[in-house]
Design a protein around this motif. Sequence first.
Motif, mmCIF file in Angstrom:
data_model
loop_
_atom_site.group_PDB
_atom_site.id
_atom_site.type_symbol
_atom_site.label_atom_id
_atom_site.label_comp_id
_atom_site.label_asym_id
_atom_site.label_seq_id
_atom_site.Cartn_x
_atom_site.Cartn_y
_atom_site.Cartn_z
ATOM 1 N N GLY A 74 42.162 -31.458 86.439
ATOM 2 C CA GLY A 74 42.732 -30.251 85.963
ATOM 3 C C GLY A 74 42.525 -29.969 84.479
ATOM 4 O O GLY A 74 42.322 -28.655 84.249
ATOM 5 N N PHE A 75 42.049 -30.608 83.762
ATOM 6 C CA PHE A 75 41.907 -30.939 82.301
ATOM 7 C C PHE A 75 40.237 -30.284 82.131
ATOM 8 O O PHE A 75 40.037 -28.996 81.609
ATOM 9 N N VAL A 76 39.231 -30.569 83.211
ATOM 10 C CA VAL A 76 38.254 -29.948 83.217
ATOM 11 C C VAL A 76 38.038 -28.539 83.654
ATOM 12 O O VAL A 76 37.588 -27.675 82.962
ATOM 13 N N GLN A 77 38.990 -28.064 84.872
ATOM 14 C CA GLN A 77 38.855 -26.793 85.226
ATOM 15 C C GLN A 77 39.685 -25.798 84.295
ATOM 16 O O GLN A 77 39.307 -24.943 84.112
ATOM 17 N N LYS A 78 40.744 -26.431 83.803
ATOM 18 C CA LYS A 78 41.409 -25.815 82.560
ATOM 19 C C LYS A 78 40.562 -25.340 81.552
ATOM 20 O O LYS A 78 40.574 -24.162 81.083
ATOM 21 N N GLY A 79 39.687 -26.143 81.021
ATOM 22 C CA GLY A 79 38.829 -26.058 80.116
ATOM 23 C C GLY A 79 37.727 -24.891 80.325
ATOM 24 O O GLY A 79 37.339 -24.158 79.551
ATOM 25 N N LEU A 80 37.220 -25.247 81.797
ATOM 26 C CA LEU A 80 36.147 -24.291 81.915
ATOM 27 C C LEU A 80 36.553 -22.750 81.964
ATOM 28 O O LEU A 80 35.905 -21.849 81.740
ATOM 29 N N THR A 81 37.856 -22.546 82.617
ATOM 30 C CA THR A 81 38.517 -21.277 82.614
ATOM 31 C C THR A 81 38.719 -20.734 81.228
ATOM 32 O O THR A 81 38.593 -19.509 81.087
ATOM 33 N N HIS A 82 39.362 -21.623 80.232
ATOM 34 C CA HIS A 82 39.586 -21.135 78.793
ATOM 35 C C HIS A 82 38.182 -20.779 78.202
ATOM 36 O O HIS A 82 38.027 -19.680 77.419
ATOM 37 N N ASP A 83 37.027 -21.446 78.568
ATOM 38 C CA ASP A 83 35.711 -20.970 78.261
ATOM 39 C C ASP A 83 35.391 -19.852 78.719
ATOM 40 O O ASP A 83 34.655 -18.914 78.061
ATOM 41 N N LEU A 84 35.524 -19.635 79.879
ATOM 42 C CA LEU A 84 35.171 -18.210 80.581
ATOM 43 C C LEU A 84 36.061 -17.356 80.098
ATOM 44 O O LEU A 84 35.697 -15.666 79.748
ATOM 45 N N MET A 85 37.255 -17.404 79.301
ATOM 46 C CA MET A 85 38.099 -16.378 78.795
ATOM 47 C C MET A 85 37.758 -16.232 77.216
ATOM 48 O O MET A 85 38.173 -15.481 76.653
ATOM 49 N N GLY A 86 36.678 -17.111 76.836
ATOM 50 C CA GLY A 86 36.074 -16.925 75.293
ATOM 51 C C GLY A 86 37.189 -17.652 74.593
ATOM 52 O O GLY A 86 36.859 -17.679 73.292
ATOM 53 N N ASN A 87 37.934 -18.521 75.218
ATOM 54 C CA ASN A 87 39.043 -19.205 74.055
ATOM 55 C C ASN A 87 38.235 -20.811 73.887
ATOM 56 O O ASN A 87 38.765 -21.666 74.520
ATOM 57 N N ARG A 88 37.430 -20.703 73.202
ATOM 58 C CA ARG A 88 36.391 -22.024 72.661
ATOM 59 C C ARG A 88 37.363 -23.251 72.394
ATOM 60 O O ARG A 88 37.137 -24.231 72.741
ATOM 61 N N ALA A 89 38.065 -22.898 71.363
ATOM 62 C CA ALA A 89 38.914 -24.009 70.924
ATOM 63 C C ALA A 89 39.818 -24.624 72.002
ATOM 64 O O ALA A 89 39.812 -25.877 71.904
ATOM 65 N N GLN A 90 40.537 -23.995 72.815
ATOM 66 C CA GLN A 90 41.294 -24.462 73.739
ATOM 67 C C GLN A 90 40.647 -25.321 74.845
ATOM 68 O O GLN A 90 40.886 -26.226 75.333
ATOM 69 N N ALA A 91 39.197 -24.570 75.220
ATOM 70 C CA ALA A 91 38.539 -25.294 76.054
ATOM 71 C C ALA A 91 37.901 -26.554 75.506
ATOM 72 O O ALA A 91 37.862 -27.602 76.157
ATOM 73 N N ARG A 92 37.720 -26.660 74.293
ATOM 74 C CA ARG A 92 37.399 -27.890 73.697
ATOM 75 C C ARG A 92 38.208 -28.999 73.797
ATOM 76 O O ARG A 92 37.947 -29.916 74.155
ATOM 77 N N GLN A 93 39.673 -28.470 73.440
ATOM 78 C CA GLN A 93 40.655 -29.336 73.521
ATOM 79 C C GLN A 93 40.905 -29.922 75.066
ATOM 80 O O GLN A 93 40.926 -30.979 75.297
#
Length: 170
Positions: A74-93
Motif C-alpha cells: 500500500g505504501f509502495v503504490q501510494k508512493g508511486l502514485t504520488h510520484d506520478l502526480m509530481g508530489n515528490r516529497a510525499q512519494a519519498r515519505q
Amino acid sequence: TSSAVGCWHLANQKAKAGHAQEAEALYTKAIKLNPAMFQAYFNRGLLRRGMGNQSGAVEDFESTVRISPTFRGGFVQKGLTHDLMGNRAQARQDLEQAAKADPRDPEALYYLARLLENANELARAAKLYQGALGFRPKPELRKLIMDRIAGLPATIKSDTKKSSSPTNDL
C-alpha cells in the motif's frame, strides 16, 4: 454476488479482462459490504491509477494502509502514485515507510532508490540498489536494478561497495 470476497474475486476477473468500469463498481461493492477489506481498496487503487484517476487511487491506498499499516504494498503504490502526480516529497515519505515496514523488500528499496536517484542523491540510491540485490529480487526486478546501477557514475558504485549495510539508514 452478495459477499465482499465474491465481489472482490469477480472484480479481479473483470479487471484482468479489461472491463475497468465493471471492476471498479465491484470493488466499490466489496468495500461497502466489508469496509475493512484492504485488498479491495488496494486493487481498486491500482485500477483507478490505471484509469488515470490518481487522486482516487491515492485515497484508496491511504485506506489500504490505514486498515493494514504493515502492508508495505500500500505504501509502495501510494508512493508511486504520488510520484506520478509530481508530489515528490510525499512519494519519498511513502516509499521510506514501505522500506521501513519491510527493510528486506527489494521492490520497496528499488522504488525508493529510483526516487533518490532522480533527486540526485546518488550515493544513497546506489546503497539501496545494492541492498535490494542482496534480498533476492525476482529476475525482472534484478535486471532493472542492475541496469540502474550500471548507469550510475563509477565513483558512486565503488564507494557503495565499501560502505556498511544498505538499509541501516532508512
